[in-house]
Design a protein around this motif. Structure first.
Motif, PDB file in Angstrom:
ATOM      1  N   ARG A 175       3.682  -2.473   7.389  1.00  0.00           N
ATOM      2  CA  ARG A 175       3.478  -2.054   9.048  1.00  0.00           C
ATOM      3  C   ARG A 175       4.243  -1.884   9.920  1.00  0.00           C
ATOM      4  O   ARG A 175       4.710  -2.069  11.012  1.00  0.00           O
ATOM      5  N   ALA A 176       5.707  -1.398   9.691  1.00  0.00           N
ATOM      6  CA  ALA A 176       6.473  -0.439  10.250  1.00  0.00           C
ATOM      7  C   ALA A 176       7.182   1.214   9.593  1.00  0.00           C
ATOM      8  O   ALA A 176       7.059   0.309   7.872  1.00  0.00           O
ATOM      9  N   VAL A 177       7.275   1.997  10.477  1.00  0.00           N
ATOM     10  CA  VAL A 177       7.858   2.439   9.496  1.00  0.00           C
ATOM     11  C   VAL A 177       9.134   3.679   9.905  1.00  0.00           C
ATOM     12  O   VAL A 177       8.894   3.756  11.699  1.00  0.00           O
ATOM     13  N   ASP A 178      10.258   3.048  10.140  1.00  0.00           N
ATOM     14  CA  ASP A 178      11.596   3.941  10.642  1.00  0.00           C
ATOM     15  C   ASP A 178      11.397   2.597  11.726  1.00  0.00           C
ATOM     16  O   ASP A 178      11.868   3.213  12.790  1.00  0.00           O
ATOM     17  N   GLY A 179      11.219   1.623  11.856  1.00  0.00           N
ATOM     18  CA  GLY A 179      11.460   0.787  12.602  1.00  0.00           C
ATOM     19  C   GLY A 179      10.248   0.480  13.473  1.00  0.00           C
ATOM     20  O   GLY A 179       9.907  -0.235  14.568  1.00  0.00           O
ATOM     21  N   VAL A 180       9.081   1.303  13.864  1.00  0.00           N
ATOM     22  CA  VAL A 180       8.281   1.905  14.000  1.00  0.00           C
ATOM     23  C   VAL A 180       6.947   1.019  13.556  1.00  0.00           C
ATOM     24  O   VAL A 180       6.796   1.239  13.017  1.00  0.00           O
ATOM     25  N   ALA A 181       6.576   0.153  14.580  1.00  0.00           N
ATOM     26  CA  ALA A 181       5.239  -1.243  14.120  1.00  0.00           C
ATOM     27  C   ALA A 181       3.772  -0.613  13.969  1.00  0.00           C
ATOM     28  O   ALA A 181       4.036   1.027  14.883  1.00  0.00           O
ATOM     29  N   ARG A 182       2.925  -0.664  12.810  1.00  0.00           N
ATOM     30  CA  ARG A 182       2.143   0.089  13.032  1.00  0.00           C
ATOM     31  C   ARG A 182       0.757  -1.242  12.558  1.00  0.00           C
ATOM     32  O   ARG A 182       1.249  -2.174  12.469  1.00  0.00           O
ATOM     33  N   ALA A 183      -0.056  -0.653  12.787  1.00  0.00           N
ATOM     34  CA  ALA A 183      -1.570  -1.885  11.968  1.00  0.00           C
ATOM     35  C   ALA A 183      -1.325  -1.787  11.507  1.00  0.00           C
ATOM     36  O   ALA A 183      -1.651  -1.028  10.517  1.00  0.00           O
ATOM     37  N   VAL A 184      -2.276  -3.030  10.763  1.00  0.00           N
ATOM     38  CA  VAL A 184      -2.464  -3.734   9.331  1.00  0.00           C
ATOM     39  C   VAL A 184      -4.262  -3.346   9.609  1.00  0.00           C
ATOM     40  O   VAL A 184      -4.597  -4.341  10.321  1.00  0.00           O
ATOM     41  N   ASP A 185      -4.438  -3.293   8.191  1.00  0.00           N
ATOM     42  CA  ASP A 185      -6.044  -3.037   7.539  1.00  0.00           C
ATOM     43  C   ASP A 185      -5.843  -4.211   7.021  1.00  0.00           C
ATOM     44  O   ASP A 185      -6.017  -4.256   5.919  1.00  0.00           O
ATOM     45  N   ARG A 186      -6.167  -5.581   7.827  1.00  0.00           N
ATOM     46  CA  ARG A 186      -5.785  -6.715   7.198  1.00  0.00           C
ATOM     47  C   ARG A 186      -7.694  -6.863   6.135  1.00  0.00           C
ATOM     48  O   ARG A 186      -7.290  -7.004   4.725  1.00  0.00           O
ATOM     49  N   GLU A 187      -8.500  -6.851   6.755  1.00  0.00           N
ATOM     50  CA  GLU A 187      -9.630  -6.663   5.814  1.00  0.00           C
ATOM     51  C   GLU A 187      -9.351  -6.004   4.780  1.00  0.00           C
ATOM     52  O   GLU A 187      -9.624  -6.386   3.374  1.00  0.00           O
ATOM     53  N   LEU A 188      -9.409  -4.497   4.287  1.00  0.00           N
ATOM     54  CA  LEU A 188      -9.401  -3.634   3.946  1.00  0.00           C
ATOM     55  C   LEU A 188      -8.230  -3.761   2.840  1.00  0.00           C
ATOM     56  O   LEU A 188      -8.187  -3.497   1.555  1.00  0.00           O
ATOM     57  N   SER A 189      -7.276  -4.852   3.586  1.00  0.00           N
ATOM     58  CA  SER A 189      -5.751  -5.014   1.956  1.00  0.00           C
ATOM     59  C   SER A 189      -6.512  -6.328   1.789  1.00  0.00           C
ATOM     60  O   SER A 189      -6.473  -5.719   0.394  1.00  0.00           O
ATOM     61  N   ASP A 190      -7.290  -6.751   1.786  1.00  0.00           N
ATOM     62  CA  ASP A 190      -7.444  -7.975   1.072  1.00  0.00           C
ATOM     63  C   ASP A 190      -8.990  -7.556  -0.254  1.00  0.00           C
ATOM     64  O   ASP A 190      -8.342  -8.002  -1.372  1.00  0.00           O
ATOM     65  N   ARG A 191      -9.439  -6.812   0.794  1.00  0.00           N
ATOM     66  CA  ARG A 191     -10.404  -6.112  -0.510  1.00  0.00           C
ATOM     67  C   ARG A 191      -9.843  -5.407  -1.219  1.00  0.00           C
ATOM     68  O   ARG A 191     -10.438  -5.685  -2.541  1.00  0.00           O
ATOM     69  N   LEU A 192      -8.751  -4.735  -1.350  1.00  0.00           N
ATOM     70  CA  LEU A 192      -8.380  -3.561  -2.149  1.00  0.00           C
ATOM     71  C   LEU A 192      -7.533  -4.594  -3.078  1.00  0.00           C
ATOM     72  O   LEU A 192      -7.527  -4.246  -4.262  1.00  0.00           O
ATOM     73  N   ASN A 193      -6.762  -5.577  -2.347  1.00  0.00           N
ATOM     74  CA  ASN A 193      -6.219  -6.759  -3.714  1.00  0.00           C
ATOM     75  C   ASN A 193      -7.281  -6.979  -4.751  1.00  0.00           C
ATOM     76  O   ASN A 193      -6.322  -7.155  -5.809  1.00  0.00           O
ATOM     77  N   ALA A 194      -8.400  -7.580  -4.094  1.00  0.00           N
ATOM     78  CA  ALA A 194      -9.299  -8.835  -4.873  1.00  0.00           C
ATOM     79  C   ALA A 194      -9.712  -7.463  -5.415  1.00  0.00           C
ATOM     80  O   ALA A 194     -10.099  -8.236  -7.049  1.00  0.00           O
ATOM     81  N   ALA A 195     -10.206  -6.132  -5.059  1.00  0.00           N
ATOM     82  CA  ALA A 195     -10.563  -5.178  -6.279  1.00  0.00           C
ATOM     83  C   ALA A 195     -10.104  -5.246  -7.632  1.00  0.00           C
ATOM     84  O   ALA A 195     -10.208  -5.185  -9.103  1.00  0.00           O
ATOM     85  N   LEU A 196      -8.388  -4.826  -7.202  1.00  0.00           N
ATOM     86  CA  LEU A 196      -6.919  -5.009  -8.114  1.00  0.00           C
ATOM     87  C   LEU A 196      -7.679  -6.316  -9.638  1.00  0.00           C
ATOM     88  O   LEU A 196      -7.505  -6.060 -11.116  1.00  0.00           O
ATOM     89  N   LEU A 197      -7.385  -7.362  -8.331  1.00  0.00           N
ATOM     90  CA  LEU A 197      -7.042  -8.650  -9.435  1.00  0.00           C
ATOM     91  C   LEU A 197      -8.493  -9.225 -10.213  1.00  0.00           C
ATOM     92  O   LEU A 197      -8.646  -9.701 -11.178  1.00  0.00           O
ATOM     93  N   ALA A 198      -9.868  -7.898  -9.840  1.00  0.00           N
ATOM     94  CA  ALA A 198     -10.854  -8.299 -10.638  1.00  0.00           C
ATOM     95  C   ALA A 198     -11.036  -7.231 -11.287  1.00  0.00           C
ATOM     96  O   ALA A 198     -12.229  -7.673 -12.338  1.00  0.00           O
ATOM     97  N   ARG A 199     -10.202  -6.678 -12.261  1.00  0.00           N
ATOM     98  CA  ARG A 199     -10.385  -5.951 -13.007  1.00  0.00           C
ATOM     99  C   ARG A 199     -10.312  -7.008 -14.254  1.00  0.00           C
ATOM    100  O   ARG A 199      -9.485  -7.586 -14.577  1.00  0.00           O
ATOM    101  N   VAL A 200     -11.301  -6.333 -15.412  1.00  0.00           N
ATOM    102  CA  VAL A 200     -11.554  -6.564 -16.729  1.00  0.00           C
ATOM    103  C   VAL A 200     -10.864  -5.390 -17.624  1.00  0.00           C
ATOM    104  O   VAL A 200     -10.969  -5.196 -18.610  1.00  0.00           O
ATOM    105  N   ARG A 201      -9.806  -4.519 -17.208  1.00  0.00           N
ATOM    106  CA  ARG A 201      -9.046  -3.373 -18.202  1.00  0.00           C
ATOM    107  C   ARG A 201      -8.349  -3.239 -17.474  1.00  0.00           C
ATOM    108  O   ARG A 201      -7.791  -3.614 -16.773  1.00  0.00           O
TER     109      ARG A 201
END
Length: 291
Positions: free
Chosen positions: A265-291
């Motif tokens: 959400r920030a690099v060297d003090g410069v704010a940047r946009a967060v892709d909340r929707e894709l972040s949620d989908r990526l984390n859900a995909a990881l938690l749903a793994r079965v291996r």
């Protein structure tokens, strides 16, 4: 809640013969072990979620790669797999839904010839804030050129060793600058990795990460994300990336085995946009793994 499994070694050959569960609350390591006196060893940390240890085969392969780089005995995958699974099962039986399973191999007691190994599992911290709100990072020069694996292989770039003093110092420097994490760069200006994470960038429908020939770890969690992303219609790639690529990316994440996906959400003090929707989908995909 914590569990430990101790790897048994044949003192004559140094080969792993099995494992046994120990008391995680009792001392298990000799003060003369080279893990403590020299940081002379390797490790992996896998995620446990909903009763499954994730990316175990990839972690075992990377453990073997690190062992070869340090000229440690080759880990017997059957023994280590069984020990990791036993620790995961014990944690799950204790009611742990999300946990971390760390497996360590050292050169053993100084002056000896028998290695030391163990698997330690515990419940994970709550990373919900980092996974949703993201983390502020700083770019820090690692001090090596991007081709250091070829020019100076004795520096062990790309091995996951116990020598983490530099990584801890980098995180303290990040905190001094008002950030939570670090992305290392090479001395000639290329993006590398975090102290405990892999960089992931999105440019449109393309997800990219730094090339693994730069002396960085091949990300086990990032590899699983690429598999998921390709099934979802994203292009993926390994590239030579610069800070300009990070600045121009539509979104950026630091990816790791236990924290999973943390948007930048920030690099060297410069704010940047967060892709909340894709972040949620990526984390859900990881938690749903079965291996």
């Amino acid at each position: 809640m914590s569990v430990v499994a101790l790897i048994d070694f044949d003192p004559a050959t140094g080969e792993a013969t099995g494992f046994h569960l120990g008391d995680a609350e009792e001392p298990q390591l000799l003060v003369t072990d080279l893990a403590a006196t020299r940081g002379d060893g390797i490790f992996e940390t896998a995620s446990l979620a909903h009763g499954h240890v994730h990316a175990l085969e990839a972690h075992l392969a990377r453990l073997a790669q690190s062992a070869a780089m340090l000229q440690l005995p080759e880990p017997d995958p059957a023994v280590w797999r069984a020990a990791v699974e036993a620790v995961g099962e014990a944690l799950t039986a204790q009611g742990v839904d999300e946990g971390a399973v760390k497996f360590v191999l050292t050169r053993g007691v100084e002056g000896g010839s028998t290695p030391t190994g163990w698997v330690y599992g515990t419940a994970s911290p709550d990373f919900s804030r980092e996974r949703t709100e993201g983390v502020r990072i700083v770019l820090l020069d690692r001090g090596y050129r991007h081709d250091v694996p070829q020019t100076a292989p004795w520096l062990l770039a790309g091995a996951k060793t116990l020598s983490y003093a530099v990584n801890r110092a980098a995180l303290r420097e990040a905190a001094r600058r008002g950030a939570e994490d670090v992305l290392f760069t090479s001395s000639d200006g290329y993006l590398l990795e975090g102290p405990t994470s892999t960089l992931l960038l999105r440019h449109g429908r393309r997800l990219v990460t730094p090339r693994v020939d730069l002396g960085i770890l091949a990300g086990t969690t990032q590899a699983d994300l690429f598999t998921w992303a390709e099934a979802e219609g994203y292009e993926t790639g390994y590239e030579l990336l610069t800070p300009a690529d990070l600045a121009s990316a539509d979104a950026a994440w630091l990816v790791s085995s236990v924290r999973h996906v943390a948007p930048v959400r920030a690099v060297d003090g410069v704010a940047r946009a967060v892709d909340r929707e894709l972040s949620d989908r990526l984390n859900a995909a990881l938690l749903a793994r079965v291996r």
